[in-house]
Design a protein around this motif. Structure first.
Motif, PDB file in Angstrom:
ATOM      1  N   SER A 156       0.771  -1.345   0.107  1.00 25.00           N
ATOM      2  CA  SER A 156      -0.033  -0.330  -0.494  1.00 25.00           C
ATOM      3  C   SER A 156       1.169   1.722  -0.026  1.00 25.00           C
ATOM      4  CB  SER A 156      -0.845   0.452   0.823  1.00 25.00           C
ATOM      5  OG  SER A 156      -0.421  -0.010   2.571  1.00 25.00           O
ATOM      6  N   ALA A 157       0.213   2.549  -0.344  1.00 24.76           N
ATOM      7  CA  ALA A 157       0.777   3.622  -0.422  1.00 24.76           C
ATOM      8  C   ALA A 157       1.241   3.911   1.341  1.00 24.76           C
ATOM      9  CB  ALA A 157       0.303   5.047  -1.011  1.00 24.76           C
ATOM     10  N   PRO A 158       1.632   4.911   1.463  1.00 22.27           N
ATOM     11  CA  PRO A 158       1.789   5.985   3.279  1.00 22.27           C
ATOM     12  C   PRO A 158       0.958   6.503   3.215  1.00 22.27           C
ATOM     13  CG  PRO A 158       3.983   6.137   1.898  1.00 22.27           C
ATOM     14  CD  PRO A 158       3.031   4.933   1.215  1.00 22.27           C
ATOM     15  N   VAL A 159       0.178   7.219   4.303  1.00 23.90           N
ATOM     16  CA  VAL A 159      -0.589   8.070   4.553  1.00 23.90           C
ATOM     17  C   VAL A 159       0.162   9.504   5.256  1.00 23.90           C
ATOM     18  CG1 VAL A 159      -3.154   9.023   4.698  1.00 23.90           C
ATOM     19  CG2 VAL A 159      -1.779   6.301   3.675  1.00 23.90           C
ATOM     20  N   ALA A 160       0.472  10.096   4.368  1.00 24.87           N
ATOM     21  CA  ALA A 160       1.091  11.543   5.686  1.00 24.87           C
ATOM     22  C   ALA A 160      -0.274  12.562   6.097  1.00 24.87           C
ATOM     23  CB  ALA A 160       1.938  12.751   4.981  1.00 24.87           C
ATOM     24  N   ILE A 161      -0.163  12.210   7.635  1.00 26.16           N
ATOM     25  CA  ILE A 161      -0.932  13.246   8.723  1.00 26.16           C
ATOM     26  C   ILE A 161      -0.391  13.950   9.517  1.00 26.16           C
ATOM     27  CG2 ILE A 161      -2.721  12.631  10.642  1.00 26.16           C
ATOM     28  CD1 ILE A 161      -3.277  10.776   8.283  1.00 26.16           C
ATOM     29  N   LYS A 162      -0.715  15.207   9.861  1.00 23.89           N
ATOM     30  CA  LYS A 162      -0.676  16.111  10.310  1.00 23.89           C
ATOM     31  C   LYS A 162      -0.914  16.533  11.457  1.00 23.89           C
ATOM     32  CE  LYS A 162       1.091  21.021  10.479  1.00 23.89           C
ATOM     33  NZ  LYS A 162       0.210  22.380   9.533  1.00 23.89           N
ATOM     34  N   LYS A 163      -0.474  15.784  12.954  1.00 20.86           N
ATOM     35  CA  LYS A 163      -0.869  16.651  14.384  1.00 20.86           C
ATOM     36  C   LYS A 163      -1.384  18.269  14.439  1.00 20.86           C
ATOM     37  CE  LYS A 163      -0.491  15.450  19.545  1.00 20.86           C
ATOM     38  NZ  LYS A 163       0.459  14.804  20.273  1.00 20.86           N
ATOM     39  N   VAL A 164      -2.231  18.489  14.999  1.00 22.18           N
ATOM     40  CA  VAL A 164      -1.692  20.283  14.610  1.00 22.18           C
ATOM     41  C   VAL A 164      -2.659  20.179  16.417  1.00 22.18           C
ATOM     42  CG1 VAL A 164      -2.511  19.999  12.568  1.00 22.18           C
ATOM     43  CG2 VAL A 164      -4.085  19.982  14.147  1.00 22.18           C
ATOM     44  N   PRO A 165      -2.013  21.304  17.316  1.00 19.95           N
ATOM     45  CA  PRO A 165      -2.823  21.457  18.413  1.00 19.95           C
ATOM     46  C   PRO A 165      -4.343  22.219  18.214  1.00 19.95           C
ATOM     47  CG  PRO A 165      -1.069  23.365  17.826  1.00 19.95           C
ATOM     48  CD  PRO A 165      -1.297  22.670  16.761  1.00 19.95           C
ATOM     49  N   ILE A 166      -5.006  22.420  17.574  1.00 21.08           N
ATOM     50  CA  ILE A 166      -6.124  22.977  17.126  1.00 21.08           C
ATOM     51  C   ILE A 166      -6.761  22.455  15.710  1.00 21.08           C
ATOM     52  CG2 ILE A 166      -5.416  24.863  16.221  1.00 21.08           C
ATOM     53  CD1 ILE A 166      -7.497  26.229  17.992  1.00 21.08           C
ATOM     54  N   LEU A 167      -8.218  21.815  16.415  1.00 19.05           N
ATOM     55  CA  LEU A 167      -8.988  21.591  15.293  1.00 19.05           C
ATOM     56  C   LEU A 167     -10.206  22.203  15.212  1.00 19.05           C
ATOM     57  CD1 LEU A 167      -8.779  17.583  14.827  1.00 19.05           C
ATOM     58  CD2 LEU A 167      -7.949  19.102  13.208  1.00 19.05           C
ATOM     59  N   VAL A 168     -10.768  22.983  13.559  1.00 18.25           N
ATOM     60  CA  VAL A 168     -12.024  23.578  13.950  1.00 18.25           C
ATOM     61  C   VAL A 168     -12.882  22.755  12.870  1.00 18.25           C
ATOM     62  CG1 VAL A 168     -13.092  26.289  14.242  1.00 18.25           C
ATOM     63  CG2 VAL A 168     -10.656  26.009  14.870  1.00 18.25           C
ATOM     64  N   GLU A 169     -14.406  22.810  13.358  1.00 23.53           N
ATOM     65  CA  GLU A 169     -14.590  22.341  11.536  1.00 23.53           C
ATOM     66  C   GLU A 169     -16.694  23.731  11.927  1.00 23.53           C
ATOM     67  OE1 GLU A 169     -15.405  18.537  11.640  1.00 23.53           O
ATOM     68  OE2 GLU A 169     -16.244  18.435  13.758  1.00 23.53           O
ATOM     69  N   GLY A 170     -17.228  23.658  10.868  1.00 29.11           N
ATOM     70  CA  GLY A 170     -18.372  24.131  11.012  1.00 29.11           C
ATOM     71  C   GLY A 170     -19.163  23.253  10.473  1.00 29.11           C
ATOM     72  N   LYS A 171     -20.594  23.388  11.025  1.00 33.78           N
ATOM     73  CA  LYS A 171     -21.644  22.380  10.291  1.00 33.78           C
ATOM     74  C   LYS A 171     -22.846  23.124  10.803  1.00 33.78           C
ATOM     75  CE  LYS A 171     -19.635  17.906  11.082  1.00 33.78           C
ATOM     76  NZ  LYS A 171     -20.002  16.521  12.042  1.00 33.78           N
ATOM     77  N   VAL A 172     -23.753  22.924   9.449  1.00 31.66           N
ATOM     78  CA  VAL A 172     -25.149  23.385   9.529  1.00 31.66           C
ATOM     79  C   VAL A 172     -26.177  22.512   9.914  1.00 31.66           C
ATOM     80  CG1 VAL A 172     -24.414  25.774   8.195  1.00 31.66           C
ATOM     81  CG2 VAL A 172     -25.596  23.225   7.380  1.00 31.66           C
ATOM     82  N   ASP A 173     -26.864  22.488  10.085  1.00 34.07           N
ATOM     83  CA  ASP A 173     -28.933  22.103  10.375  1.00 34.07           C
ATOM     84  C   ASP A 173     -28.946  21.209   8.781  1.00 34.07           C
ATOM     85  OD1 ASP A 173     -29.398  24.164  10.010  1.00 34.07           O
ATOM     86  OD2 ASP A 173     -30.645  24.395  11.751  1.00 34.07           O
ATOM     87  N   ARG A 174     -29.251  21.888   7.964  1.00 34.31           N
ATOM     88  CA  ARG A 174     -29.619  22.500   7.059  1.00 34.31           C
ATOM     89  C   ARG A 174     -29.271  23.232   5.796  1.00 34.31           C
ATOM     90  NH1 ARG A 174     -36.026  25.105   7.341  1.00 34.31           N
ATOM     91  NH2 ARG A 174     -35.424  26.782   8.025  1.00 34.31           N
ATOM     92  N   ASP A 175     -28.950  22.524   4.706  1.00 32.43           N
ATOM     93  CA  ASP A 175     -28.020  23.614   3.547  1.00 32.43           C
ATOM     94  C   ASP A 175     -29.721  23.822   2.455  1.00 32.43           C
ATOM     95  OD1 ASP A 175     -28.990  20.925   2.275  1.00 32.43           O
ATOM     96  OD2 ASP A 175     -26.836  20.595   2.332  1.00 32.43           O
ATOM     97  N   VAL A 176     -30.610  23.651   2.709  1.00 28.35           N
ATOM     98  CA  VAL A 176     -31.460  23.695   1.410  1.00 28.35           C
ATOM     99  C   VAL A 176     -32.802  24.978   2.559  1.00 28.35           C
ATOM    100  CG1 VAL A 176     -33.069  23.655  -0.312  1.00 28.35           C
ATOM    101  CG2 VAL A 176     -31.413  22.018  -0.120  1.00 28.35           C
TER     102      VAL A 176
END
Length: 469
Positions: A156-176
């Motif tokens: 298989s091919a190796p996969v690079a992962i970055k460890k960060v001190p902070i993660l931010v994500e945004g989500k909505v309850d509906r998109d229509v």
């Protein structure tokens, strides 16, 4: 013919009933159409290479923080005829990542030439690992080609992962949404305790063209990670510019990391603060705008429409009556067809005697000569197969058409009176299978033909003495 009658009957019923309904008062109708914008999602297609075994790896997120798990999806795709050695696949070492769990799927069909299997690994990084880029190491699997008995390996091919001190994500309850609807937008921030957020910039986030109606902040602690949930209530009242598909802009969160050696100096002197930023992907929103109702003012002035009794009879009830006659006619034809299938069919008499069929079989076998051309050999073998089936049909007592059309496995089932011995039946079943292999196989070998001819001669020995007596 039957399907034509069905179509005529359905058309007559629909036309007749619809015209009879037109006798009632017609009301103008206003049609209201709703315009909807569809967003096509592209599907990633696999570009298969001409390999016996391929290993595809996918990761759900290329960034990780302490305490968060990653899901590494491994998809094995191999050609038919290949046996993959998956023993120990649940014990692969992905150092420095820890394997928290493994889910192994079942073997499934990928296409006409490949099968596949999906394995999902749940990985995590130890809490003492520093920030930086880490690699999920590659692994290899061995396989065996069952056709030519060769072996091989695929990595298989190796996969690079970055460890960060902070993660931010945004989500909505509906998109229509429509103009004026409210959207709940949740901004989730996970960070280590030594990470400090610049709240003065968070309080001034701009989500134009959406307006912020409400903002709630909720803080949680998950081990060494602090989790902050910022819930925004947004709404859209007007569209500015030419852009028809609005989107919630991705906010930028500013932060800095406290120094482990001199935290007091960092707080006292702002010049030592190294401010960093993390961006959030924008969220597209589909605007479900309603079209205006179609205005037809003149249709309402026409008033009710009336039809004469003659028109109602000719264009309404007459067509319905014609449809009923067609239904009755179709029912009579169906009943006659069903009664014909259920009636017993008198058995056909055998037109040939076993002596005649045996003589024809011997003549065909005597005239057969093996050549180097498969089409000629296949045609001659097919003649032997027909002659043998005719001969067996006369012995069993079934018509020639039934003997020729019966399958190899069902031919001997017609021997209800057990006219053939058990030993003869076993030889006949073997010879019929050999004939099927020679007729429908790719290549015809002389050894297989000689073996088939010897089997037919044995059948003649087993059954020929009974005919003569």
């Amino acid at each position: 013919m039957r399907y034509a009658f069905i179509s005529l009957f359905v058309s007559a019923i629909i036309l007749g009933s619809s015209f009879a309904f037109l006798n009632a008062q017609e009301q103008p109708q206003t049609q209201e159409q709703t315009g909807q914008t569809e967003q096509a999602e592209g599907e990633q297609e696999f570009a298969l290479m001409d390999k016996s075994l391929e290993i595809w790896t996918f990761i759900d997120d290329y960034r990780v923080i302490t305490g968060k798990t990653l899901h590494l999806t491994v998809q094995l795709i191999w050609k038919l005829g290949i046996t993959v050695n998956i023993e120990g696949i649940d014990k692969i070492d992905f150092h420095p990542f820890r394997v928290e769990g493994v889910t192994i799927g079942e073997r499934q069909i990928f296409d006409n030439e490949h099968d596949y299997m999906v394995i999902t690994y749940t990985l995590s990084l130890p809490s003492d690992m520093n920030e930086g880029i880490y690699s999920v190491p590659s692994f290899s699997l061995s396989y065996t080609n069952e056709v030519d008995k060769t072996e091989g390996k695929t990595a298989s091919a190796p996969v690079a992962i970055k460890k960060v001190p902070i993660l931010v994500e945004g989500k909505v309850d509906r998109d229509v949404v429509t103009i004026g609807d409210r959207i709940n937008y949740t901004l989730t921030i996970r960070h280590e305790k030594r990470v400090k957020l610049l709240w003065e910039t968070i309080d001034k986030l701009n989500f134009s063209p959406f307006e912020v109606l409400k903002m709630d902040i909720e803080k949680q602690t998950e081990g060494t990670i602090e989790k902050i949930l910022i819930n925004y209530t947004l709404s859209l009242y007007e569209m500015g510019g030419k852009k028809k598909t609005p989107e919630i802009p991705g906010p930028t969160i500013l932060y800095y990391v406290e120094s482990k050696s001199k935290p007091n100096e960092t707080k006292a002197d702002n010049s030592l603060i190294d401010t960093k930023e993390v961006k959030v992907e924008p969220v597209p929103i589909i605007l479900n705008s309603l079209l205006k109702a179609v205005d037809v003012p003149l249709e309402g002035l026409k008033g009710p429409m009336y039809y004469s009794k003659k028109d109602i009879f000719l264009k309404g009830y007459l067509l319905m009556g014609f449809g009923a006659v067609l239904l009755l006619f179709l029912g009579v034809i169906t009943l006659r067809s069903v009664s014909g299938k259920l009636s017993t069919v008198s058995p056909m008499t055998v037109s040939e005697t076993p002596q005649i069929a045996l003589g024809r079989l011997k003549n065909v076998m005597t005239s057969f000569q093996f050549t180097k051309e498969d089409p000629i050999n296949r045609e001659n073998i097919h003649k032997i197969d027909k002659a043998l089936r005719t001969y067996l049909g006369t012995l069993i007592g079934i018509p020639n058409e039934m003997a020729l059309s019966a399958t190899t496995s069902s031919l001997l089932s017609y021997d209800i009176q057990k006219k053939l011995s058990a030993e003869a039946s076993k030889i006949i079943q073997t010879v019929l299978k050999q004939l099927d292999t020679l007729i429908y196989g790719r290549h015809i070998r002389k050894e297989s033909v000689d073996k088939m001819l010897q089997g037919i001669e044995e059948i003649i020995k087993q059954t020929g003495s009974e005919i003569l007596t």
